[in-house]
Motif scaffolding. Sequence first.
Motif, PDB file in Angstrom:
ATOM      1  N   ARG A  20      14.259  57.332  23.460  1.00 53.65           N
ATOM      2  CA  ARG A  20      15.409  56.350  23.447  1.00 53.65           C
ATOM      3  C   ARG A  20      15.327  55.484  22.384  1.00 53.65           C
ATOM      4  O   ARG A  20      16.245  55.089  21.654  1.00 53.65           O
ATOM      5  CB  ARG A  20      15.228  55.457  24.768  1.00 53.65           C
ATOM      6  N   LEU A  21      13.974  54.835  22.069  1.00 52.37           N
ATOM      7  CA  LEU A  21      14.016  53.689  21.260  1.00 52.37           C
ATOM      8  C   LEU A  21      14.447  54.242  19.524  1.00 52.37           C
ATOM      9  O   LEU A  21      15.106  53.899  18.764  1.00 52.37           O
ATOM     10  CB  LEU A  21      12.469  53.247  20.980  1.00 52.37           C
ATOM     11  N   ILE A  22      13.791  55.523  19.102  1.00 55.09           N
ATOM     12  CA  ILE A  22      14.200  55.952  17.769  1.00 55.09           C
ATOM     13  C   ILE A  22      15.346  56.376  17.748  1.00 55.09           C
ATOM     14  O   ILE A  22      16.166  56.389  16.747  1.00 55.09           O
ATOM     15  CB  ILE A  22      13.167  56.822  17.404  1.00 55.09           C
ATOM     16  N   PRO A  23      16.034  57.108  18.611  1.00 58.20           N
ATOM     17  CA  PRO A  23      17.607  57.691  18.371  1.00 58.20           C
ATOM     18  C   PRO A  23      18.489  56.452  18.405  1.00 58.20           C
ATOM     19  O   PRO A  23      19.322  56.319  17.503  1.00 58.20           O
ATOM     20  CB  PRO A  23      17.845  58.428  19.620  1.00 58.20           C
ATOM     21  N   ALA A  24      18.128  55.040  19.069  1.00 67.83           N
ATOM     22  CA  ALA A  24      18.857  54.112  19.133  1.00 67.83           C
ATOM     23  C   ALA A  24      18.601  53.355  17.550  1.00 67.83           C
ATOM     24  O   ALA A  24      19.821  52.992  17.095  1.00 67.83           O
ATOM     25  CB  ALA A  24      18.610  53.048  20.223  1.00 67.83           C
ATOM     26  N   ALA A  25      17.554  53.281  17.077  1.00 68.40           N
ATOM     27  CA  ALA A  25      17.208  52.780  15.924  1.00 68.40           C
ATOM     28  C   ALA A  25      17.945  53.638  14.772  1.00 68.40           C
ATOM     29  O   ALA A  25      18.291  52.888  13.743  1.00 68.40           O
ATOM     30  CB  ALA A  25      15.846  52.367  15.721  1.00 68.40           C
ATOM     31  N   LEU A  26      17.844  54.518  14.823  1.00 69.36           N
ATOM     32  CA  LEU A  26      18.310  55.531  13.831  1.00 69.36           C
ATOM     33  C   LEU A  26      19.677  55.628  13.742  1.00 69.36           C
ATOM     34  O   LEU A  26      20.269  55.686  12.531  1.00 69.36           O
ATOM     35  CB  LEU A  26      17.967  57.159  14.208  1.00 69.36           C
ATOM     36  N   ALA A  27      20.420  55.515  14.849  1.00 71.06           N
ATOM     37  CA  ALA A  27      21.876  55.433  14.958  1.00 71.06           C
ATOM     38  C   ALA A  27      22.426  54.335  14.191  1.00 71.06           C
ATOM     39  O   ALA A  27      23.188  54.149  13.281  1.00 71.06           O
ATOM     40  CB  ALA A  27      22.458  55.347  16.476  1.00 71.06           C
ATOM     41  N   THR A  28      21.689  52.997  14.402  1.00 69.63           N
ATOM     42  CA  THR A  28      22.108  51.604  13.582  1.00 69.63           C
ATOM     43  C   THR A  28      21.837  51.857  12.281  1.00 69.63           C
ATOM     44  O   THR A  28      22.489  51.563  11.466  1.00 69.63           O
ATOM     45  CB  THR A  28      21.047  50.708  14.198  1.00 69.63           C
ATOM     46  N   PHE A  29      20.685  52.650  12.055  1.00 68.93           N
ATOM     47  CA  PHE A  29      20.278  52.586  10.621  1.00 68.93           C
ATOM     48  C   PHE A  29      21.190  53.480   9.664  1.00 68.93           C
ATOM     49  O   PHE A  29      21.538  53.195   8.476  1.00 68.93           O
ATOM     50  CB  PHE A  29      18.832  53.314  10.427  1.00 68.93           C
ATOM     51  N   LEU A  30      21.589  54.610  10.419  1.00 70.95           N
ATOM     52  CA  LEU A  30      22.570  55.560   9.446  1.00 70.95           C
ATOM     53  C   LEU A  30      23.857  55.028   9.428  1.00 70.95           C
ATOM     54  O   LEU A  30      24.672  55.353   8.389  1.00 70.95           O
ATOM     55  CB  LEU A  30      22.559  56.900  10.101  1.00 70.95           C
ATOM     56  N   ASP A  31      24.382  54.124  10.243  1.00 73.64           N
ATOM     57  CA  ASP A  31      25.542  53.547   9.959  1.00 73.64           C
ATOM     58  C   ASP A  31      25.591  52.523   8.875  1.00 73.64           C
ATOM     59  O   ASP A  31      26.510  52.453   8.279  1.00 73.64           O
ATOM     60  CB  ASP A  31      26.075  52.603  11.393  1.00 73.64           C
ATOM     61  N   GLN A  32      24.390  52.060   8.591  1.00 74.98           N
ATOM     62  CA  GLN A  32      24.072  51.024   7.348  1.00 74.98           C
ATOM     63  C   GLN A  32      23.873  51.809   6.230  1.00 74.98           C
ATOM     64  O   GLN A  32      24.162  51.326   5.074  1.00 74.98           O
ATOM     65  CB  GLN A  32      23.144  50.038   7.767  1.00 74.98           C
ATOM     66  N   HIS A  33      23.187  53.264   6.480  1.00 82.53           N
ATOM     67  CA  HIS A  33      22.733  53.899   5.002  1.00 82.53           C
ATOM     68  C   HIS A  33      23.336  55.310   5.250  1.00 82.53           C
ATOM     69  O   HIS A  33      22.400  56.352   5.508  1.00 82.53           O
ATOM     70  CB  HIS A  33      21.281  53.757   4.945  1.00 82.53           C
ATOM     71  N   PRO A  34      24.530  55.676   5.405  1.00 83.00           N
ATOM     72  CA  PRO A  34      25.038  56.998   5.541  1.00 83.00           C
ATOM     73  C   PRO A  34      24.621  57.981   4.662  1.00 83.00           C
ATOM     74  O   PRO A  34      24.750  58.998   5.012  1.00 83.00           O
ATOM     75  CB  PRO A  34      26.598  56.641   5.715  1.00 83.00           C
ATOM     76  N   ASP A  35      24.297  57.672   3.471  1.00 82.94           N
ATOM     77  CA  ASP A  35      23.816  58.777   2.506  1.00 82.94           C
ATOM     78  C   ASP A  35      22.350  59.028   2.487  1.00 82.94           C
ATOM     79  O   ASP A  35      22.016  59.772   1.870  1.00 82.94           O
ATOM     80  CB  ASP A  35      24.258  58.200   1.073  1.00 82.94           C
ATOM     81  N   THR A  36      21.854  58.608   3.670  1.00 86.55           N
ATOM     82  CA  THR A  36      20.163  58.852   3.474  1.00 86.55           C
ATOM     83  C   THR A  36      19.879  60.073   4.468  1.00 86.55           C
ATOM     84  O   THR A  36      20.490  60.293   5.322  1.00 86.55           O
ATOM     85  CB  THR A  36      19.448  57.577   3.951  1.00 86.55           C
ATOM     86  N   ARG A  37      19.025  60.608   3.869  1.00 88.46           N
ATOM     87  CA  ARG A  37      18.381  61.910   4.470  1.00 88.46           C
ATOM     88  C   ARG A  37      17.202  61.583   5.389  1.00 88.46           C
ATOM     89  O   ARG A  37      16.236  60.981   4.856  1.00 88.46           O
ATOM     90  CB  ARG A  37      18.344  63.314   3.621  1.00 88.46           C
ATOM     91  N   ILE A  38      17.202  61.931   6.552  1.00 85.81           N
ATOM     92  CA  ILE A  38      16.164  61.412   7.216  1.00 85.81           C
ATOM     93  C   ILE A  38      15.243  62.664   7.591  1.00 85.81           C
ATOM     94  O   ILE A  38      15.431  63.821   8.154  1.00 85.81           O
ATOM     95  CB  ILE A  38      16.439  61.085   8.720  1.00 85.81           C
ATOM     96  N   ASP A  39      13.802  62.280   7.342  1.00 90.60           N
ATOM     97  CA  ASP A  39      12.731  63.322   7.738  1.00 90.60           C
ATOM     98  C   ASP A  39      11.902  62.752   8.897  1.00 90.60           C
ATOM     99  O   ASP A  39      10.855  61.971   8.641  1.00 90.60           O
ATOM    100  CB  ASP A  39      11.948  63.624   6.454  1.00 90.60           C
TER     101      ASP A  39
END
Length: 318
Positions: free
Chosen positions: A106-125
């Motif tokens: 739960r925690l990381i998916p929620a945080a990643l959703a917020t992060f990717l809204d702000q940094h849509p061009d970033t690739r996540i590993d």
Amino acid sequence: MDLHQLRHFVALAEHGNFTRAAEATFITQSAFSRSIQALEQNLGCLLVERSTGGRGFTLTAQGRELHRRARDIIVGVSNLRADLLGQAQANTPTLALGCGPLPAARLIPAALATFLDQHPDTRIDLRVETPDTLKEYLDSGEIELLIADLRHIETSKGYVTQALRPRRFQLFCRLRHPLLSSGATSFRALADYPMACSSLPAELRVLLTEQAGRATLPINLECKHTDMLVQMAVGSNLVGIAGEDVVAYLVAKGEVERLNFIDAPQGLLQGGTCFGVVYRADRALSSLARAMAMAIGEADELYVAAGDNAVRRFDLAV
């Protein structure tokens, strides 16, 4: 000249038969024949000499030369595509991080959703592993930060830790589970049903074994993916164990029911897990990693424990 036509011609030269070459390139024989004819027209020369009756063929001198060079052309184009794709990925900002199975629910998916809204061009590993493995990744530089239980991370002055809110565990089951029929459930009744979890501390394993009246380890399955755990619980009498925030989310969606016990041990009511963000003190975090740590903190602020005890005290680790 079309690249597909070149591939068809190479298949024809190597299979030696129109039917087999058409099957190898996944098109009909008539379409394959038209492709070869179109290639000959584009090049202005015959590439194959068909035998009488159309049952066989031989390559012309031009066909043999094209066969020799066509494969190099096809390989070159493939390598060019791979090089360009690799260059594009090399220029794409990448954030490498790791987390344990519990924060991954739960925690990381929620945080990643917020992060990717702000940094849509970033690739996540993102790597979901045990705390020990994550620490190895952190030390080797493969990830910038990790999120796991702080008490399972052997850290020294060389690490920076950011503690998050403690979370307790809860047991859940499918709707209309037999354990829900009486209204007042005894903890010892768990002995009659299979149990599964995404990750559990040794202390809670001992507690479940003692209180459920089992002589052996009561956990039938332990997996990294909470969605797998939920699917099994929804489709059977299996009892699942997960973090409080995960169970609250599933209950709100109407997928499962919480299990509350009239004789629940204090260790279950008060025990839990304490997530934390960890990174190396000798390596400055990138701007993306700092932004992700902030997003994790914001997502963590939204977590509300079910009771004061869950906030003030946690005795068990994951």
